[in-house]
Design an enzyme around this catalytic site. Sequence first.
Site, short mmCIF file in Angstrom:
data_model
loop_
_atom_site.label_atom_id
_atom_site.label_comp_id
_atom_site.label_asym_id
_atom_site.label_seq_id
_atom_site.Cartn_x
_atom_site.Cartn_y
_atom_site.Cartn_z
N HIS A 84 32.02 27.76 42.14
CA HIS A 84 31.35 28.03 40.84
C HIS A 84 32.04 29.01 39.89
CE1 HIS A 84 28.04 26.19 43.06
NE2 HIS A 84 27.95 27.23 43.86
N ASP A 245 34.45 26.43 49.16
CA ASP A 245 34.54 26.92 50.55
C ASP A 245 33.54 26.25 51.47
OD1 ASP A 245 32.46 28.33 49.36
OD2 ASP A 245 33.24 30.30 49.86
O1 LIG Z 1 27.87 29.85 45.62
C1 LIG Z 1 28.03 29.47 46.76
C2 LIG Z 1 27.61 28.14 47.21
O2 LIG Z 1 26.89 27.42 46.26
C3 LIG Z 1 28.73 30.40 47.73
O3 LIG Z 1 28.66 29.92 49.04
C4 LIG Z 1 30.15 30.65 47.29
O4 LIG Z 1 30.92 29.48 47.51
C5 LIG Z 1 30.75 31.90 47.91
O5 LIG Z 1 31.04 31.81 49.24
P1 LIG Z 1 31.42 32.99 50.24
O6 LIG Z 1 32.40 33.89 49.59
O7 LIG Z 1 30.15 33.67 50.65
O8 LIG Z 1 32.02 32.25 51.41
#
Ligand SMILES: O=C(CO)[C@@H](O)[C@H](O)COP(=O)(O)O
Length: 497
Positions: A84, A245
Site C-alpha cells: 500500500h 509481503d
Molecule cells: O497493510 C498491510 C496488509 O494489508 C500490511 O500487512 C503491510 O503489508 C505491512 O506488513 P509488515 O511490515 O507488517 O509485514
Amino acid sequence: MSTENNVFLGIDAGTQSLKLLAYDAGQKEILHVCAAPLELISRDDGSREQIAEWWLDALRQCMSELPAEIKARVRGIGVSGQQHGFVPLNKAGEVIAPVKLWCDTSTIAECEEITLRFGGVERCIDAVGNPILPGYTAPKVLWLKKHKPEAYAELAHILLPHDYLNFHLTGKIFTEYGDASGTGYLNILRREYDRDMLAAIDPDLDLLPLLPPLLEADATVPLGEQARQAFDLPAGVKVSTGGGDNMMAAFGTGSTKPGVLTLSLGTSGTVFAHSDKPAIDPHGDLAAFCSSSGGWLPLLCTMNCTVATELTRQSLGKSISECEQLLEASTAGANGLINLPFYNGERIPNLPHARASLHGMTDTNMTPANLYRAAMEGATYTLRRGLDAFDRAGQQFTAIRLTGGGAKSPHWRQMIADVFNLPVEIPAQQEGAAFGAAMQALWACEGQADDLPALIGEHLAVDETMGCVPIAENVATYATLYQQFQDLLGKQYPEIQ
Ligand SMILES: O=C(CO)[C@@H](O)[C@H](O)COP(=O)(O)O
Ligand SMILES: Nc1ncnc2c1ncn2[C@@H]1O[C@H](COP(=O)(O)OP(=O)(O)O)[C@@H](O)[C@H]1O
C-alpha cells in the site's frame, strides 16, 4: 529444467527491516539470511513515512554481505514489499516525496472525499471489491495533491514499495495484481484499473497513464545491467514480478491453494487464505485482494500487532527473552487487564481515529507480566476476528500456518492455538515473505508455472518441533475472554457493530 545449484534470492522490504534470503533450490536449503533495520517517521497526525532511498541503502547493505560464491549461482530474484505505500516518481524516475506507508492514518479526510465522490462505501465494495481505507494507496495520492501540490504537479509514476525496488533492479516500471489490489483503484473483479475510482481520486487529472502496467504473476523481467554490476551478480539473472509481503508470505507458507490459513505476526497482523475466485466480504473486514500467483487472497489486516507488544516491551524496559519469562509468569486473561491496542488507529476494525486503551486496571493487576500479556492478547483477539470473517464466508480450516517475527515466541504460538482453537504449524523456512519471494522467483524463472502448490509442497517443510495444538482448558477460558474483548470493543466503539 534442472534447478541443481541454482540460487534464488528473496528480498523482503518490511516495515522494520529489509531482509535478504538466498535459497538453493537444488539442495532445498536456505544458504544465507540477513537484515538491515529501517527507521520510521511518525507524527501525531497519524503520518507514518519512510524515505525510499532507505530501502535501497538497506538492500545495498544486505547485498554486500552476500558471499561471492552464492552470488555466482543466483538465477532469479523475487521482491516482497510492505503493501500500500505510495512511492511518487517524477519523469526522471526520482522519488519526489516521503513514502506514506500502509500504517499511515493521516488520510481520513481523503478517504471520505473519495468515497463520497464514488457513491458511498457499499458502492466501492460492490464495484471495485474494497472500501477506501486510510491504509490503502488511493487516499495517499489525493493527499499529495492537497498537501504537496508542487510534488503532485511533477507526478509521473505511481508505484508501490515493491514496484520501486523492482524498478531499481530492472530499470523497468511494472506491477502485478497482488500488490496493485491493495491500492483501492484496482477493480479486483475485472482485474483492471478502475477508471471511475481514479476519477474519484482526482477528477481533474487522468491518473491512468501514471499507473504501471500489470504483468501476469509468472512473468519475469531481466535484471538491469546497472543493478547487475552494482550487486556483482552474474549475467542472465531474471526478476519475477514479486508482490506485497502478504502475497509473498502466501508462497512462503503454502497459502497458494484453498484451505491453508496463514497468520502473520509482524508490525501488522494479517490473516489470509488463497481463493480461486474473487472473495468480497460484504462487511468489508476481509480485504478483497488478489494473490501474486494468479488468484485472490482475502485478508484481514490489523495495524497493531507487534506494535502493541513492542511498545509495551519497550516501556517496561525488558528484552524479548525477559518478556517470554513474563508470559510464563502470567495466566490467560492477564488477571482482568484488557488492552484495546489501537495505538495509531486501526484498519480492521475501521477505527483510524482510535487510540489504545487499557481496561480493568486494579491495584493488584498492574504488573509487567499482566501488561505484556494483555498487549499480546489484544493483538491476538483482533486477529481472531479474521477467523470469524472467514467463518461468515463459509471457509473453514484445519490448521494455521504462522509466520512473521512474533511467530518466534513459543508462548504466542500457544496463545494463537488456544484463541483460534486450531493447531499451529511453523514452516521450517521462517522468513515467510522473503522465502516466498524466492519461491515465486523459482516458479517464474524456471518455467514451473503449471502446478504451483505441488512446487511449494516440494520445497516447503513444516518444523514439527515448533508446532503446537490447542489445550482444551485454555480454549474454554479464551472463548470467554475473547467474548469479553468483543463486548468491550462494541461498547467502546458502537460504530463498528
Ligand atoms: O497493510 C498491510 C496488509 O494489508 C500490511 O500487512 C503491510 O503489508 C505491512 O506488513 P509488515 O511490515 O507488517 O509485514
Ligand atoms: N520472541 C518474540 N516475541 C515477540 N515478538 C517478537 C519475537 N521475536 C521477534 N518479535 C517481533 O517481530 C517483529 C518483527 O517482525 P517482522 O515480521 O520481521 O516485521 P515486519 O515485516 O513488519 O518488518 C519485531 O517487532 C519483533 O519485536
